[in-house]
Design an enzyme around this catalytic site. Structure first.
Site, PDB file in Angstrom:
ATOM      1  N   LYS A  96      -2.893  -7.021 -35.182  1.00 16.74           N
ATOM      2  CA  LYS A  96      -2.770  -8.374 -35.722  1.00 16.74           C
ATOM      3  C   LYS A  96      -1.962  -8.249 -36.999  1.00 16.74           C
ATOM      4  O   LYS A  96      -2.448  -7.727 -38.002  1.00 16.74           O
ATOM      5  CB  LYS A  96      -4.148  -8.975 -36.005  1.00 16.74           C
ATOM      6  N   THR A 136     -14.701 -16.519 -40.828  1.00 24.75           N
ATOM      7  CA  THR A 136     -15.552 -17.051 -41.887  1.00 24.75           C
ATOM      8  C   THR A 136     -16.461 -18.164 -41.380  1.00 24.75           C
ATOM      9  O   THR A 136     -17.614 -18.273 -41.825  1.00 24.75           O
ATOM     10  CB  THR A 136     -14.676 -17.572 -43.047  1.00 24.75           C
TER      11      THR A 136
END
Lengths: 255, 65
Positions: A94, A205
């Site tokens: 990523k 998150t």
């Protein structure tokens, strides 16, 4: 869904940071049904905590997608990717090249350059990018088979700031896997992304900082599934005016 | 010689990256190395000489998003 020749059943990618405990992290991964989880690399501590963390992740059975989070230059990102490939034994990366420390906005110029270098080196690059169409084209030209546009700034939980831009990406890249990465805060945000035709959602998150991360992981999984099914079911067009859903024909007259 | 390991100055006897790793107690398989900003694979550590002032980065798996 197939990405870089790998078939995936789950369209939810989950990050591994900021959980209250390793136990909650593992339970959240299981509850999310995610098959891909993101990890990072940081300086080894004197306690050697990285090894235990890595062993724990391997036991989840999920596929590892290392990131280059925190890298601000092409050189940093390339070196970090090379180190991640060796440790995690995967050519998936990523790719983050951060352009601004506050907004964590991608440096798309560095991103394209790093994507080209890494693709030529055999990496399968998942670029964290904006919704800019021309940047997307350059990333595909650089060797990427997938694009990961942001929904909102990393960790902000603001939801999709520019749904029109994501919709334009879907139209412009009909055959490229698109994964919304960053900014998802609530299950409805994930559903919205999938209703726009995104192929998957990557979040961290929103689950890790929920009051009940495990329950939120399950909610996100269901939200992604609902949104994807909704997109496939071809929603009705929006109308400016009301249209009665109950037939008017046969309506009684009492006056 | 003096080298920098993860931004800390260290005095070592080793003259290769592989030997320095062992001298510094960094023996886990789940570690990756870079020398002066460039990746050095596990296989090449033994043949990688160190020089005074070299910067070594040793990274380990960590939680990430």
């Amino acid at each position: 869904m197939e990405i870089y020749g790998t078939k995936l059943n789950s369209r939810l990618f989950l990050g591994t940071a900021q959980y209250p405990s390793p136990k909650v992290l593992c339970a959240a991964i299981a509850a999310s049904s995610s098959e891909v989880i993101t990890v990072s690399l940081r300086r080894e501590t004197s306690e050697g905590t990285g090894t235990g963390f890595w062993q724990m992740l391997q036991e989840t059975g999920a596929r590892i997608l290392p990131n280059t989070a925190g890298c601000h230059t092409v050189q940093e990102a390339v070196t970090t990717a090379q180190m991640a490939r060796e440790i995690f034994d995967t050519d998936w990366i990523k790719l983050e090249v951060i352009g601004h420390a506050d907004s964590l906005q991608p440096d798309v110029f560095g991103l394209v350059e790093a994507a080209r270098i890494l693709s030529e080196d055999g990496f399968k690059v998942f670029p964290y990018t904006t919704e800019d169409l021309i940047v997307g084209e350059r990333l595909l030209q650089a060797g990427c088979d997938v694009l990961m546009p942001w929904g909102a700034p990393i960790g902000s939980g603001q939801g999709l700031r520019n749904p029109d831009g994501l919709q334009a990406m879907r139209a412009h890249f009909p055959d490229t896997p698109l994964i919304v990465d960053a900014g998802i805060g609530r299950p409805s945000d994930a559903t919205q992304a999938m209703e726009l035709g995104m192929d998957a959602v990557l979040l961290n998150t929103a689950v890790a900082k929920a009051g009940d991360p495990v329950k939120m992981a399950s909610a996100m999984a269901q939200a992604v599934t609902a949104g994807q099914m909704g997109y496939q079911a071809d929603p009705m067009p929006r109308r400016d005016m009301a249209v009665p859903s109950t037939p008017v024909l046969g309506l009684a007259e009492f006056a | 010689m003096k080298i920098t390991l993860n931004a800390e100055t260290r005095e070592i006897q080793a003259t290769t990256l592989d030997a320095a790793m062992r001298e510094l107690g960094l023996t886990s398989q789940a570690l990756a190395t870079a020398l002066n900003g460039a990746f050095v694979s596990r296989a090449k550590r033994a043949a990688t000489p160190l020089n005074e002032g070299d910067r070594i980065e040793v990274l380990a798996p960590m939680q990430g998003g």
